[in-house]
Write a protein that holds these residues in place. Structure first.
Motif, PDB file in Angstrom:
ATOM      1  N   SER A 128       0.798  -1.231   0.000  1.00  0.00           N
ATOM      2  CA  SER A 128       0.000   0.000   0.000  1.00  0.00           C
ATOM      3  C   SER A 128       0.829   1.278   0.000  1.00  0.00           C
ATOM      4  CB  SER A 128      -0.931   0.015   1.221  1.00  0.00           C
ATOM      5  OG  SER A 128      -0.168   0.029   2.411  1.00  0.00           O
ATOM      6  N   ILE A 129       2.158   1.170   0.088  1.00  0.00           N
ATOM      7  CA  ILE A 129       3.015   2.348   0.164  1.00  0.00           C
ATOM      8  C   ILE A 129       3.492   2.730  -1.227  1.00  0.00           C
ATOM      9  CG2 ILE A 129       5.035   3.361   1.273  1.00  0.00           C
ATOM     10  CD1 ILE A 129       2.848   2.434   3.186  1.00  0.00           C
ATOM     11  N   GLU A 130       3.404   3.991  -1.549  1.00  0.00           N
ATOM     12  CA  GLU A 130       3.813   4.480  -2.865  1.00  0.00           C
ATOM     13  C   GLU A 130       5.288   4.870  -2.842  1.00  0.00           C
ATOM     14  OE1 GLU A 130       1.330   7.560  -4.361  1.00  0.00           O
ATOM     15  OE2 GLU A 130      -0.518   6.377  -4.210  1.00  0.00           O
ATOM     16  N   ILE A 131       6.113   4.006  -3.407  1.00  0.00           N
ATOM     17  CA  ILE A 131       7.534   4.288  -3.598  1.00  0.00           C
ATOM     18  C   ILE A 131       7.914   3.787  -4.986  1.00  0.00           C
ATOM     19  CG2 ILE A 131       8.084   4.113  -1.132  1.00  0.00           C
ATOM     20  CD1 ILE A 131       9.283   1.344  -1.742  1.00  0.00           C
ATOM     21  N   ASP A 132       9.154   4.038  -5.365  1.00  0.00           N
ATOM     22  CA  ASP A 132       9.629   3.570  -6.654  1.00  0.00           C
ATOM     23  C   ASP A 132       9.330   2.077  -6.820  1.00  0.00           C
ATOM     24  OD1 ASP A 132      11.573   3.959  -9.088  1.00  0.00           O
ATOM     25  OD2 ASP A 132      12.313   2.187  -8.022  1.00  0.00           O
ATOM     26  N   ALA A 133       8.725   1.708  -7.919  1.00  0.00           N
ATOM     27  CA  ALA A 133       8.253   0.342  -8.117  1.00  0.00           C
ATOM     28  C   ALA A 133       9.384  -0.676  -8.099  1.00  0.00           C
ATOM     29  CB  ALA A 133       7.470   0.240  -9.431  1.00  0.00           C
ATOM     30  N   SER A 134      10.506  -0.350  -8.734  1.00  0.00           N
ATOM     31  CA  SER A 134      11.615  -1.304  -8.769  1.00  0.00           C
ATOM     32  C   SER A 134      12.236  -1.488  -7.392  1.00  0.00           C
ATOM     33  CB  SER A 134      12.681  -0.839  -9.771  1.00  0.00           C
ATOM     34  OG  SER A 134      13.210   0.419  -9.391  1.00  0.00           O
ATOM     35  N   LEU A 135      12.291  -0.389  -6.613  1.00  0.00           N
ATOM     36  CA  LEU A 135      12.819  -0.486  -5.255  1.00  0.00           C
ATOM     37  C   LEU A 135      11.899  -1.345  -4.395  1.00  0.00           C
ATOM     38  CD1 LEU A 135      14.992   0.408  -3.236  1.00  0.00           C
ATOM     39  CD2 LEU A 135      13.539   2.385  -2.685  1.00  0.00           C
ATOM     40  N   LYS A 136      10.609  -1.159  -4.547  1.00  0.00           N
ATOM     41  CA  LYS A 136       9.654  -1.959  -3.787  1.00  0.00           C
ATOM     42  C   LYS A 136       9.806  -3.446  -4.118  1.00  0.00           C
ATOM     43  CE  LYS A 136       5.328  -0.623  -3.258  1.00  0.00           C
ATOM     44  NZ  LYS A 136       3.863  -0.378  -3.480  1.00  0.00           N
ATOM     45  N   GLU A 137       9.956  -3.766  -5.388  1.00  0.00           N
ATOM     46  CA  GLU A 137      10.094  -5.160  -5.788  1.00  0.00           C
ATOM     47  C   GLU A 137      11.379  -5.767  -5.233  1.00  0.00           C
ATOM     48  OE1 GLU A 137       7.798  -7.213  -7.364  1.00  0.00           O
ATOM     49  OE2 GLU A 137       6.626  -5.457  -6.750  1.00  0.00           O
ATOM     50  N   ARG A 138      12.444  -4.968  -5.192  1.00  0.00           N
ATOM     51  CA  ARG A 138      13.692  -5.485  -4.628  1.00  0.00           C
ATOM     52  C   ARG A 138      13.530  -5.754  -3.134  1.00  0.00           C
ATOM     53  NH1 ARG A 138      20.027  -3.355  -4.645  1.00  0.00           N
ATOM     54  NH2 ARG A 138      20.647  -4.710  -2.929  1.00  0.00           N
ATOM     55  N   TYR A 139      12.925  -4.810  -2.420  1.00  0.00           N
ATOM     56  CA  TYR A 139      12.730  -5.010  -0.988  1.00  0.00           C
ATOM     57  C   TYR A 139      11.869  -6.243  -0.729  1.00  0.00           C
ATOM     58  CZ  TYR A 139      14.706  -0.407   0.225  1.00  0.00           C
ATOM     59  OH  TYR A 139      15.534   0.671   0.413  1.00  0.00           O
ATOM     60  N   LYS A 140      10.828  -6.417  -1.507  1.00  0.00           N
ATOM     61  CA  LYS A 140       9.980  -7.600  -1.354  1.00  0.00           C
ATOM     62  C   LYS A 140      10.762  -8.874  -1.641  1.00  0.00           C
ATOM     63  CE  LYS A 140       6.026  -7.389  -3.470  1.00  0.00           C
ATOM     64  NZ  LYS A 140       5.062  -7.045  -4.554  1.00  0.00           N
ATOM     65  N   ALA A 141      11.613  -8.830  -2.658  1.00  0.00           N
ATOM     66  CA  ALA A 141      12.417 -10.006  -2.991  1.00  0.00           C
ATOM     67  C   ALA A 141      13.373 -10.354  -1.856  1.00  0.00           C
ATOM     68  CB  ALA A 141      13.182  -9.768  -4.286  1.00  0.00           C
ATOM     69  N   GLU A 142      13.955  -9.338  -1.208  1.00  0.00           N
ATOM     70  CA  GLU A 142      14.842  -9.588  -0.081  1.00  0.00           C
ATOM     71  C   GLU A 142      14.100 -10.288   1.051  1.00  0.00           C
ATOM     72  OE1 GLU A 142      17.363  -6.309   1.184  1.00  0.00           O
ATOM     73  OE2 GLU A 142      17.238  -5.407  -0.806  1.00  0.00           O
ATOM     74  N   VAL A 143      12.908  -9.814   1.365  1.00  0.00           N
ATOM     75  CA  VAL A 143      12.136 -10.404   2.461  1.00  0.00           C
ATOM     76  C   VAL A 143      11.635 -11.793   2.079  1.00  0.00           C
ATOM     77  CG1 VAL A 143      10.089 -10.125   3.918  1.00  0.00           C
ATOM     78  CG2 VAL A 143      11.536  -8.150   3.409  1.00  0.00           C
ATOM     79  N   ARG A 144      11.281 -11.979   0.831  1.00  0.00           N
ATOM     80  CA  ARG A 144      10.892 -13.321   0.381  1.00  0.00           C
ATOM     81  C   ARG A 144      12.062 -14.298   0.527  1.00  0.00           C
ATOM     82  NH1 ARG A 144       8.114 -12.779  -5.408  1.00  0.00           N
ATOM     83  NH2 ARG A 144       7.747 -15.029  -5.078  1.00  0.00           N
ATOM     84  N   PHE A 145      13.276 -13.828   0.259  1.00  0.00           N
ATOM     85  CA  PHE A 145      14.450 -14.668   0.491  1.00  0.00           C
ATOM     86  C   PHE A 145      14.568 -15.033   1.963  1.00  0.00           C
ATOM     87  CE2 PHE A 145      18.686 -15.146   2.129  1.00  0.00           C
ATOM     88  CZ  PHE A 145      19.240 -16.105   1.298  1.00  0.00           C
ATOM     89  N   LEU A 146      14.455 -14.036   2.847  1.00  0.00           N
ATOM     90  CA  LEU A 146      14.576 -14.303   4.276  1.00  0.00           C
ATOM     91  C   LEU A 146      13.528 -15.310   4.737  1.00  0.00           C
ATOM     92  CD1 LEU A 146      15.224 -10.669   5.588  1.00  0.00           C
ATOM     93  CD2 LEU A 146      16.922 -12.466   5.182  1.00  0.00           C
ATOM     94  N   ARG A 147      12.322 -15.184   4.221  1.00  0.00           N
ATOM     95  CA  ARG A 147      11.265 -16.135   4.566  1.00  0.00           C
ATOM     96  C   ARG A 147      11.600 -17.532   4.033  1.00  0.00           C
ATOM     97  NH1 ARG A 147       5.207 -14.911   2.560  1.00  0.00           N
ATOM     98  NH2 ARG A 147       6.242 -15.259   0.550  1.00  0.00           N
ATOM     99  N   ALA A 148      12.102 -17.593   2.807  1.00  0.00           N
ATOM    100  CA  ALA A 148      12.485 -18.881   2.228  1.00  0.00           C
ATOM    101  C   ALA A 148      13.620 -19.521   3.028  1.00  0.00           C
ATOM    102  CB  ALA A 148      12.897 -18.701   0.767  1.00  0.00           C
ATOM    103  N   TYR A 149      14.586 -18.711   3.471  1.00  0.00           N
ATOM    104  CA  TYR A 149      15.691 -19.229   4.273  1.00  0.00           C
ATOM    105  C   TYR A 149      15.167 -19.837   5.559  1.00  0.00           C
ATOM    106  CZ  TYR A 149      20.104 -19.431   6.831  1.00  0.00           C
ATOM    107  OH  TYR A 149      21.201 -19.870   7.555  1.00  0.00           O
ATOM    108  N   ASP A 150      14.204 -19.170   6.181  1.00  0.00           N
ATOM    109  CA  ASP A 150      13.636 -19.660   7.425  1.00  0.00           C
ATOM    110  C   ASP A 150      12.921 -20.996   7.199  1.00  0.00           C
ATOM    111  OD1 ASP A 150      11.781 -19.620   9.948  1.00  0.00           O
ATOM    112  OD2 ASP A 150      13.168 -17.954  10.226  1.00  0.00           O
ATOM    113  N   TYR A 151      12.159 -21.085   6.124  1.00  0.00           N
ATOM    114  CA  TYR A 151      11.453 -22.333   5.835  1.00  0.00           C
ATOM    115  C   TYR A 151      12.417 -23.443   5.415  1.00  0.00           C
ATOM    116  CZ  TYR A 151       6.668 -20.777   6.472  1.00  0.00           C
ATOM    117  OH  TYR A 151       5.485 -20.357   7.023  1.00  0.00           O
TER     118      TYR A 151
END
Length: 539
Positions: A128-151
């Protein structure tokens, strides 16, 4: 110490994104309001930083080999209980009964869902936060990695595990049953693939602590190897190795020191620390007693025997030149770069864990004697990752903990090449690159014994040996019987010469329990609070 991940001030925001010490967590009642926090790019940055805090600890990586035939820890913590076959659903102790973040039970650490909730909350709220789209996708990808590492860790430690990819908001939702591990594994591999498609090609120096494409594919290759997906693992390892940002560090021992961080292009994924704000204590835990350390992590005698001699022969081979009365001499140089051995000159003295008194003088009590409380109880101290320093610095250490590095990809590629039959000449060249760095002669043939040797020695005390024993099913032979420390003997403290006696220091009797299938127990607290949870076999 370098980092672009801001640590200071994260604790407040960690409270927003996580909750109590329960396992399948629900929204905490005392958190900051989501409605007032998720407003700006600065909020997202702080939330991302909070996701990185506690995603892994260097201690979990370094100490896990104490559950294997490589090592032993002399305090009753989960690593020792797992290796001895005495881990129970009620086991929940840290180092000496403490609750320090870096040494608390990895059994409950990896079952806990507080980090999963933190990651899921970030991924939901950031949309829901309006920021640069590519930056948002990178941040999401980083967190998805962290979640995958945990699983990934949850599957490796527990097998079937609840798969949660959204924020749980009620107790009823938290009463989940276990998802088949194959389904969780598929989820992890999919997340890592998609994250890798977004993340940049950078080493840890360039990324400043953020996860990268190389990290995602390297973890994927590691997991695929453990899952027996050899073609996929070989391909992903090859992709990582082809990235121009990575190269072998020139020296093995110093690669793990804080002084190497500004030039170490071998690290693919690491845990980053900052003095005072986000410290680690591995030097305090592992330095010898004379240096003010606790000598916590020990190598076992079978690990010492595993090293080749300097000419590339195993000690049981004809012509190796191995002398049992000089067991540390003329061996693979990595032996004395990983283990502090009796008679070794270290920090201005000869290391002596064998004698109660130095040179037989009753007024010179030896702090390093193996029966002293803070001394190495097996006499073979693991010195990988550390070097002599003051007690103050040892308690406030900012050396990064390497989780994955390029050499692992070389060895993964080589093991997969044996299974697939593809590019075995390249695989041998990669193995020889590692051996050349170590000061060992080149091997002339790619064999299973060679690859397993390099995997055990090169990657010792980097958290992989227990899982290797699991996938090769070597527990019945290697995790049974007495864990042996150094041979008994006496030492001349002036020259370092050891006169060996009979027998070995006996550390503990290990009992391998095959019905457990190398898995941890589900913590009893979760069994008590969740009627839909089932226990692993053998517990």
């Amino acid at each position: 110490m370098r980092t672009n991940i801001i640590i200071t001030g994260i604790v407040l925001f960690t409270g927003l994104l996580s909750c109590s010490d329960s396992f399948l967590d629900v929204a905490p009642a005392d958190q900051l309001s989501d409605a007032t926090f998720w407003q700006s790019e600065q909020d997202i940055t702080m939330a991302l930083n909070a996701c990185y805090r506690g995603w892994e600890t260097a201690t979990n990586v370094v100490f896990l080999d104490a559950s294997s035939d490589n090592g032993f820890v002399q305090f009753v913590i989960q690593y020792e209980l797992l290796g001895s076959g005495r881990l129970l659903p009620t086991s929940n102790v840290g180092l000496g009964g403490t609750s320090w973040a870096d040494v608390y039970s990895f059994s409950t650490k990896w079952f806990s869902y507080d980090r999963i909730r933190k990651y899921n909350n970030f991924l939901e709220k950031v949309e829901s936060i309006e920021i640069d789209a590519s930056l948002k996708e990178r941040y999401k990808a980083e967190v998805r990695f962290l979640r995958a590492y945990d699983y990934y860790n949850k599957v490796m430690f527990y097998g079937d595990i609840p798969l949660v990819d959204k924020v749980i908001t009620s107790g009823a939702e938290a009463a989940l049953s276990r998802t088949p591990r194959t389904e969780v594994a598929d989820f992890v591999l999919k997340e890592l693939t998609e994250a890798a498609n977004i993340l940049p090609v950078q080493n840890t120096i360039e990324s400043g602590g953020h996860v990268t494409k190389g990290a995602a594919l390297a973890l994927k290759a590691r997991f695929e190897l453990y899952l027996g997906k050899y073609e996929e693992a070989q391909a992903d390892a090859a992709t990582v190795m082809a990235m121009p940002c990575y190269e072998l560090f020139p020296t093995y021992e110093e690669m793990f020191w804080v002084s190497a961080e500004s030039s170490n292009k071998e690290a693919i994924l690491d845990v980053q620390y900052v003095k005072n704000d986000y410290r680690q204590m591995i030097p305090q835990m592992n330095l010898p007693a004379t240096e003010g350390g606790w000598s916590t992590l020990n190598a076992l005698w079978p690990f010492i025997e595993a090293f080749q001699t300097a000419d590339g022969k195993y000690i049981d081979e004809a012509g190796s030149g191995y002398n049992p009365d000089e067991p540390f001499k003329n061996r693979d140089p990595r032996l004395t770069q990983i283990v502090l051995c009796p008679g070794e000159f270290y920090n201005g003295r000869y290391y002596n864990p064998l004698d109660l008194f130095l040179d037989g003088q009753s007024d010179r009590r030896n702090l390093d004697y193996h029966e002293e409380a803070a001394a190495s109880h097996g006499g073979l101290l693991v010195k990988k990752h550390i070097f002599p320093m003051s007690v103050v610095d040892a308690n406030n250490y900012d050396g990064n903990g390497i989780v994955i590095r390029l050499a692992e990809m070389y060895i993964t590629f080589a093991e997969c090449a044996l299974k697939t039959g593809k590019d075995q000449d390249k695989a041998l060249a990669y193995i020889n690159a590692i051996r050349k760095r170590a000061g060992m002669p080149e091997a002339t043939e790619l064999t299973e014994r060679l690859v397993r040797y390099e995997r055990r020695i090169e990657l010792a005390f980097e958290g992989l040996r227990y899982f290797d024993l699991k996938r090769w099913d070597l527990g019945p032979t290697l995790l049974n019987g007495w864990a042996l420390g150094c041979r008994n003997g006496t030492m001349d403290s002036q020259t370092g010469k050891v006169t060996w006696g009979e027998g070995h220091i006996l550390l503990e009797e290990r009992i391998f329990q095959p019905q457990r299938n190398y898995l941890h127990p589900i913590p009893q607290a979760e069994m008590d609070r969740n009627p839909n949870m089932t226990q692993n076999p053998g517990y």
